[in-house]
Design a protein around this motif. Structure first.
Motif, PDB file in Angstrom:
ATOM      1  N   LEU A   1       0.821  -1.207   0.000  1.00 50.05           N
ATOM      2  CA  LEU A   1       0.000   0.000   0.000  1.00 50.05           C
ATOM      3  C   LEU A   1       0.857   1.259   0.000  1.00 50.05           C
ATOM      4  O   LEU A   1       1.902   1.324   0.655  1.00 50.05           O
ATOM      5  N   ARG A   2       0.399   2.243  -0.743  1.00 52.21           N
ATOM      6  CA  ARG A   2       0.946   3.600  -0.687  1.00 52.21           C
ATOM      7  C   ARG A   2      -0.119   4.465  -0.018  1.00 52.21           C
ATOM      8  O   ARG A   2      -1.287   4.431  -0.402  1.00 52.21           O
ATOM      9  N   PHE A   3       0.290   5.231   0.998  1.00 56.64           N
ATOM     10  CA  PHE A   3      -0.635   6.105   1.716  1.00 56.64           C
ATOM     11  C   PHE A   3      -0.386   7.535   1.242  1.00 56.64           C
ATOM     12  O   PHE A   3       0.702   8.079   1.443  1.00 56.64           O
ATOM     13  N   ILE A   4      -1.385   8.124   0.627  1.00 59.04           N
ATOM     14  CA  ILE A   4      -1.195   9.414  -0.038  1.00 59.04           C
ATOM     15  C   ILE A   4      -2.098  10.477   0.585  1.00 59.04           C
ATOM     16  O   ILE A   4      -3.320  10.326   0.629  1.00 59.04           O
ATOM     17  N   GLU A   5      -1.479  11.532   1.078  1.00 55.78           N
ATOM     18  CA  GLU A   5      -2.218  12.700   1.565  1.00 55.78           C
ATOM     19  C   GLU A   5      -2.232  13.739   0.448  1.00 55.78           C
ATOM     20  O   GLU A   5      -1.184  14.142  -0.060  1.00 55.78           O
ATOM     21  N   VAL A   6      -3.430  14.161   0.043  1.00 54.61           N
ATOM     22  CA  VAL A   6      -3.587  15.083  -1.081  1.00 54.61           C
ATOM     23  C   VAL A   6      -3.806  16.503  -0.559  1.00 54.61           C
ATOM     24  O   VAL A   6      -4.661  16.734   0.298  1.00 54.61           O
ATOM     25  N   LYS A   7      -3.029  17.429  -1.083  1.00 51.65           N
ATOM     26  CA  LYS A   7      -3.181  18.837  -0.720  1.00 51.65           C
ATOM     27  C   LYS A   7      -3.378  19.660  -1.984  1.00 51.65           C
ATOM     28  O   LYS A   7      -2.459  19.832  -2.778  1.00 51.65           O
ATOM     29  N   GLY A   8      -4.594  20.150  -2.183  1.00 52.18           N
ATOM     30  CA  GLY A   8      -4.855  21.034  -3.309  1.00 52.18           C
ATOM     31  C   GLY A   8      -4.479  22.456  -2.941  1.00 52.18           C
ATOM     32  O   GLY A   8      -4.697  22.891  -1.812  1.00 52.18           O
ATOM     33  N   ARG A   9      -3.906  23.191  -3.868  1.00 50.52           N
ATOM     34  CA  ARG A   9      -3.496  24.574  -3.596  1.00 50.52           C
ATOM     35  C   ARG A   9      -3.660  25.408  -4.852  1.00 50.52           C
ATOM     36  O   ARG A   9      -3.516  24.911  -5.974  1.00 50.52           O
TER      37      ARG A   9
END
Length: 206
Positions: A123-131
């Protein structure tokens, strides 16, 4: 009384002279306080007197009226449209690379996407931050930072620059180096500094 005890030769905790002075002081203070309370009973409210006035203008409106270009916010997480575009972009990129994705953003588990390798199951754990385009900082919660520190080899911060409907993704592996202060609930990071210490990494599932 105290005076009689002193005359009789008895020892007292305080002399009768000092006791008399203290009693006089307390009596005087009581009279003053009672007079103040009586005066307050006679107070009446007068009509308010206007001494000044002010007009409050939002900074954004003032900038527009002055012809100034609006500066993008440090992070567009409060904009639903930007959030959705960022999530859609990363989910599409992961699937295009061959990963099996799951949106867990509503679970508040410290990341937004679980991306599984179809063969190994890793698994890859990805936190998404839109800017918004041109933003210089990004806000990360304490929970997200601690999760990243607990899973350093598998945790990625995906910064998504949003310009209208166009998106550009930058993956930052192991983005955090230390825990936030005990009392902190979130931390503002310089995007430039984050990118300078993290190598952009994107692997396909082939």
């Amino acid at each position: 009384d105290l005076k009689a005890q002193e005359v009789a030769g008895s020892r007292t905790r305080i002399s009768w002279v000092k006791a008399a002075q203290r009693a006089e002081q307390l009596t005087a203070r009581l009279k003053i306080r009672m007079k103040e309370l009586e005066q307050k009973r006679c107070l009446t409210a007068l009509a308010p007197k206007l001494v000044g006035k002010a007009v409050v203008v939002p900074a954004g409106l003032l900038s527009q009226l002055q012809g100034e270009k609006e500066t993008p916010g440090t992070f567009a997480r409060d904009t639903k449209q930007v959030e959705q575009l960022a999530m859609q972009a990363v989910l599409a990129a992961e699937r295009a690379a061959g990963y099996v994705t799951r949106d867990v953003s509503a679970d508040k588990c410290g990341y937004d996407i679980e991306s599984r390798h179809p063969r190994t199951g890793r698994l890859r754990f990805i936190e998404v931050k839109g800017r918004s385009k041109g933003a210089t900082t990004v806000t990360v919660t304490k929970n997200e930072i601690l999760t990243g520190l607990n899973k350093p080899q598998d945790y990625f911060l995906a910064l998504v620059e949003v310009d209208g409907t166009d998106t550009e993704i930058t993956y930052l592996p192991s983005p955090f180096t230390q825990e936030p202060d005990f009392a902190a609930t979130s931390v503002n990071y310089s995007i430039k500094e984050l990118m300078s210490r993290c190598e952009t990494a994107f692997e396909t599932a082939d």
